[in-house]
Write a protein that holds these residues in place. Structure first.
Motif, PDB file in Angstrom:
ATOM      1  N   LEU A 156       0.967  -0.814   0.080  1.00 28.41           N
ATOM      2  CA  LEU A 156      -0.180  -0.091  -0.022  1.00 28.41           C
ATOM      3  C   LEU A 156       0.981   1.376  -0.011  1.00 28.41           C
ATOM      4  CD1 LEU A 156      -3.073  -0.942   2.418  1.00 28.41           C
ATOM      5  CD2 LEU A 156      -3.433  -0.117  -0.402  1.00 28.41           C
ATOM      6  N   VAL A 157       1.878   1.213   0.902  1.00 29.85           N
ATOM      7  CA  VAL A 157       2.788   2.330   0.943  1.00 29.85           C
ATOM      8  C   VAL A 157       4.407   1.799  -0.287  1.00 29.85           C
ATOM      9  CG1 VAL A 157       4.087   3.895   2.228  1.00 29.85           C
ATOM     10  CG2 VAL A 157       1.649   3.036   2.668  1.00 29.85           C
ATOM     11  N   ALA A 158       4.691   2.612  -1.156  1.00 33.42           N
ATOM     12  CA  ALA A 158       5.388   2.153  -2.016  1.00 33.42           C
ATOM     13  C   ALA A 158       6.787   3.344  -1.841  1.00 33.42           C
ATOM     14  CB  ALA A 158       5.442   1.868  -3.466  1.00 33.42           C
ATOM     15  N   GLY A 159       7.755   2.752  -1.507  1.00 35.80           N
ATOM     16  CA  GLY A 159       8.853   2.801  -1.135  1.00 35.80           C
ATOM     17  C   GLY A 159       9.343   3.401   0.782  1.00 35.80           C
ATOM     18  N   ASP A 160      10.104   4.209   0.807  1.00 37.14           N
ATOM     19  CA  ASP A 160       9.862   4.952   2.011  1.00 37.14           C
ATOM     20  C   ASP A 160       8.654   5.960   2.862  1.00 37.14           C
ATOM     21  OD1 ASP A 160      12.457   3.847   2.300  1.00 37.14           O
ATOM     22  OD2 ASP A 160      13.554   5.770   1.661  1.00 37.14           O
ATOM     23  N   ALA A 161       8.446   5.343   3.521  1.00 38.06           N
ATOM     24  CA  ALA A 161       7.641   5.636   4.070  1.00 38.06           C
ATOM     25  C   ALA A 161       7.740   6.875   5.036  1.00 38.06           C
ATOM     26  CB  ALA A 161       6.444   4.869   5.055  1.00 38.06           C
ATOM     27  N   PHE A 162       6.880   8.425   5.066  1.00 41.34           N
ATOM     28  CA  PHE A 162       7.432   9.329   5.539  1.00 41.34           C
ATOM     29  C   PHE A 162       6.067  10.045   6.162  1.00 41.34           C
ATOM     30  CE2 PHE A 162       8.147  13.967   6.757  1.00 41.34           C
ATOM     31  CZ  PHE A 162       9.223  13.411   7.409  1.00 41.34           C
ATOM     32  N   PHE A 163       5.574   9.860   7.444  1.00 41.23           N
ATOM     33  CA  PHE A 163       4.322  10.357   7.528  1.00 41.23           C
ATOM     34  C   PHE A 163       4.399  11.591   8.377  1.00 41.23           C
ATOM     35  CE2 PHE A 163       1.157  10.774  11.108  1.00 41.23           C
ATOM     36  CZ  PHE A 163       0.334  10.848  10.565  1.00 41.23           C
ATOM     37  N   VAL A 164       3.632  12.517   8.767  1.00 39.44           N
ATOM     38  CA  VAL A 164       3.802  13.747   9.200  1.00 39.44           C
ATOM     39  C   VAL A 164       2.198  14.151   9.257  1.00 39.44           C
ATOM     40  CG1 VAL A 164       3.939  16.938   9.508  1.00 39.44           C
ATOM     41  CG2 VAL A 164       5.349  14.523   7.737  1.00 39.44           C
ATOM     42  N   ALA A 165       1.794  14.539  11.072  1.00 38.98           N
ATOM     43  CA  ALA A 165       0.528  14.807  11.199  1.00 38.98           C
ATOM     44  C   ALA A 165       0.536  16.744  11.723  1.00 38.98           C
ATOM     45  CB  ALA A 165      -0.038  13.694  11.868  1.00 38.98           C
ATOM     46  N   THR A 166      -0.396  16.985  11.657  1.00 34.37           N
ATOM     47  CA  THR A 166      -0.135  18.369  12.708  1.00 34.37           C
ATOM     48  C   THR A 166      -1.683  18.866  13.318  1.00 34.37           C
ATOM     49  OG1 THR A 166       0.742  19.202  10.972  1.00 34.37           O
ATOM     50  CG2 THR A 166       0.058  20.813  12.051  1.00 34.37           C
ATOM     51  N   GLY A 167      -1.195  19.245  14.491  1.00 39.52           N
ATOM     52  CA  GLY A 167      -2.392  19.156  15.031  1.00 39.52           C
ATOM     53  C   GLY A 167      -3.230  20.800  14.617  1.00 39.52           C
ATOM     54  N   VAL A 168      -4.507  20.286  15.069  1.00 37.56           N
ATOM     55  CA  VAL A 168      -5.358  21.075  14.506  1.00 37.56           C
ATOM     56  C   VAL A 168      -5.801  21.263  15.277  1.00 37.56           C
ATOM     57  CG1 VAL A 168      -7.767  21.480  12.894  1.00 37.56           C
ATOM     58  CG2 VAL A 168      -5.684  19.972  11.847  1.00 37.56           C
ATOM     59  N   SER A 169      -7.323  21.010  16.100  1.00 35.01           N
ATOM     60  CA  SER A 169      -7.869  21.056  16.690  1.00 35.01           C
ATOM     61  C   SER A 169      -7.636  20.598  18.852  1.00 35.01           C
ATOM     62  CB  SER A 169      -9.621  20.086  17.003  1.00 35.01           C
ATOM     63  OG  SER A 169      -8.548  18.415  17.111  1.00 35.01           O
ATOM     64  N   GLY A 170      -6.187  19.959  18.783  1.00 32.36           N
ATOM     65  CA  GLY A 170      -5.731  20.160  19.581  1.00 32.36           C
ATOM     66  C   GLY A 170      -5.868  18.951  20.449  1.00 32.36           C
ATOM     67  N   GLY A 171      -4.782  18.028  21.131  1.00 32.57           N
ATOM     68  CA  GLY A 171      -5.280  16.744  21.555  1.00 32.57           C
ATOM     69  C   GLY A 171      -3.953  16.482  22.679  1.00 32.57           C
ATOM     70  N   ASN A 172      -4.295  15.198  23.492  1.00 30.76           N
ATOM     71  CA  ASN A 172      -3.279  14.647  23.557  1.00 30.76           C
ATOM     72  C   ASN A 172      -1.689  14.847  23.119  1.00 30.76           C
ATOM     73  OD1 ASN A 172      -5.402  13.798  26.271  1.00 30.76           O
ATOM     74  ND2 ASN A 172      -4.990  12.112  25.484  1.00 30.76           N
ATOM     75  N   LEU A 173      -1.604  14.447  22.067  1.00 32.32           N
ATOM     76  CA  LEU A 173       0.181  14.347  20.998  1.00 32.32           C
ATOM     77  C   LEU A 173       0.520  15.576  20.999  1.00 32.32           C
ATOM     78  CD1 LEU A 173       1.706  12.419  20.111  1.00 32.32           C
ATOM     79  CD2 LEU A 173       0.206  11.871  18.127  1.00 32.32           C
ATOM     80  N   LEU A 174      -0.531  16.649  20.246  1.00 29.41           N
ATOM     81  CA  LEU A 174      -0.689  17.820  19.299  1.00 29.41           C
ATOM     82  C   LEU A 174      -1.521  18.904  19.564  1.00 29.41           C
ATOM     83  CD1 LEU A 174      -0.057  15.805  16.106  1.00 29.41           C
ATOM     84  CD2 LEU A 174       1.727  16.633  17.439  1.00 29.41           C
ATOM     85  N   GLY A 175      -1.170  20.007  20.358  1.00 25.81           N
ATOM     86  CA  GLY A 175      -1.382  21.297  20.611  1.00 25.81           C
ATOM     87  C   GLY A 175      -2.240  21.865  19.360  1.00 25.81           C
ATOM     88  N   ARG A 176      -2.709  22.876  19.610  1.00 28.87           N
ATOM     89  CA  ARG A 176      -3.858  22.911  18.778  1.00 28.87           C
ATOM     90  C   ARG A 176      -2.641  24.680  17.988  1.00 28.87           C
ATOM     91  NH1 ARG A 176      -6.124  27.535  19.725  1.00 28.87           N
ATOM     92  NH2 ARG A 176      -6.166  27.842  22.305  1.00 28.87           N
ATOM     93  N   PRO A 177      -2.740  25.203  16.614  1.00 29.01           N
ATOM     94  CA  PRO A 177      -1.895  26.076  16.235  1.00 29.01           C
ATOM     95  C   PRO A 177      -2.777  27.046  18.101  1.00 29.01           C
ATOM     96  CG  PRO A 177      -3.104  25.184  14.660  1.00 29.01           C
ATOM     97  CD  PRO A 177      -3.965  24.532  16.133  1.00 29.01           C
ATOM     98  N   GLN A 178      -1.085  27.703  17.694  1.00 22.63           N
ATOM     99  CA  GLN A 178      -1.714  28.881  18.632  1.00 22.63           C
ATOM    100  C   GLN A 178      -0.587  30.376  17.945  1.00 22.63           C
ATOM    101  OE1 GLN A 178      -2.532  28.663  21.963  1.00 22.63           O
ATOM    102  NE2 GLN A 178      -2.876  26.867  21.733  1.00 22.63           N
ATOM    103  N   ALA A 179      -1.657  31.496  18.179  1.00 26.08           N
ATOM    104  CA  ALA A 179      -1.741  33.240  17.785  1.00 26.08           C
ATOM    105  C   ALA A 179      -1.468  33.815  18.639  1.00 26.08           C
ATOM    106  CB  ALA A 179      -2.896  33.349  17.056  1.00 26.08           C
ATOM    107  N   ARG A 180       0.184  34.139  18.561  1.00 28.80           N
ATOM    108  CA  ARG A 180       0.620  35.167  19.650  1.00 28.80           C
ATOM    109  C   ARG A 180       1.221  36.381  18.860  1.00 28.80           C
ATOM    110  NH1 ARG A 180       3.330  31.765  23.308  1.00 28.80           N
ATOM    111  NH2 ARG A 180       1.368  31.104  23.561  1.00 28.80           N
ATOM    112  N   ASP A 181       1.048  37.365  19.198  1.00 28.91           N
ATOM    113  CA  ASP A 181       2.033  39.215  18.698  1.00 28.91           C
ATOM    114  C   ASP A 181       2.872  38.478  17.376  1.00 28.91           C
ATOM    115  OD1 ASP A 181       2.362  39.866  21.313  1.00 28.91           O
ATOM    116  OD2 ASP A 181       4.270  38.168  21.686  1.00 28.91           O
ATOM    117  N   GLY A 182       1.757  38.242  15.932  1.00 25.70           N
ATOM    118  CA  GLY A 182       2.015  38.143  15.148  1.00 25.70           C
ATOM    119  C   GLY A 182       2.459  36.881  14.150  1.00 25.70           C
ATOM    120  N   ALA A 183       2.205  35.901  15.202  1.00 26.33           N
ATOM    121  CA  ALA A 183       2.611  34.591  14.304  1.00 26.33           C
ATOM    122  C   ALA A 183       1.823  33.835  15.021  1.00 26.33           C
ATOM    123  CB  ALA A 183       4.585  34.801  14.926  1.00 26.33           C
ATOM    124  N   ALA A 184       2.113  32.142  14.801  1.00 17.57           N
ATOM    125  CA  ALA A 184       1.142  31.295  14.870  1.00 17.57           C
ATOM    126  C   ALA A 184       2.549  30.506  14.824  1.00 17.57           C
ATOM    127  CB  ALA A 184       0.588  31.163  13.468  1.00 17.57           C
TER     128      ALA A 184
END
Length: 97
Positions: free
Chosen positions: A44-72
């Motif tokens: 199902l996955v040919a070649g080297d597997a590379f997985f990336v997940a970005t936090g959107v709503s926040g949870g135990n593993l990844l926090g949600r994006p934060q906006a502060r001082d003109g940066a996210a």
């Protein structure tokens, strides 16, 4: 996506393709794959597997994006088949575009 994550972690799984629409079934056939066959993770996955997940709503593993001082800031989990695992904290400056 699941097969990429499982493969990157060095695990295994079996899966069968289950299209939801006729167009998806046609695309599977055009790609030379079967709707009846049970595929291994490596098939199902040919070649080297590379997985990336970005936090959107926040949870135990990844926090949600934060906006502060003109940066996210966002947190992402990166896993590759050669066992590189990390949480990346990325800051996007609003002024940089």
């Amino acid at each position: 996506m699941t097969a990429a994550a499982v493969g990157a972690l060095g695990g295994g799984m079996l899966g069968r393709l289950a299209p939801q629409r006729d167009e998806e079934a046609d695309a599977i056939r055009v790609a030379g794959m079967s709707l009846d066959r049970i595929y291994s993770c490596d098939e199902l996955v040919a070649g080297d597997a590379f997985f990336v997940a970005t936090g959107v709503s926040g949870g135990n593993l990844l926090g949600r994006p934060q906006a502060r001082d003109g940066a996210a800031t966002a947190e992402s989990l990166l896993i590759s088949r050669n066992q590189i695992r990390r949480i990346a904290h990325t800051t996007f400056d609003e002024a940089a575009g």
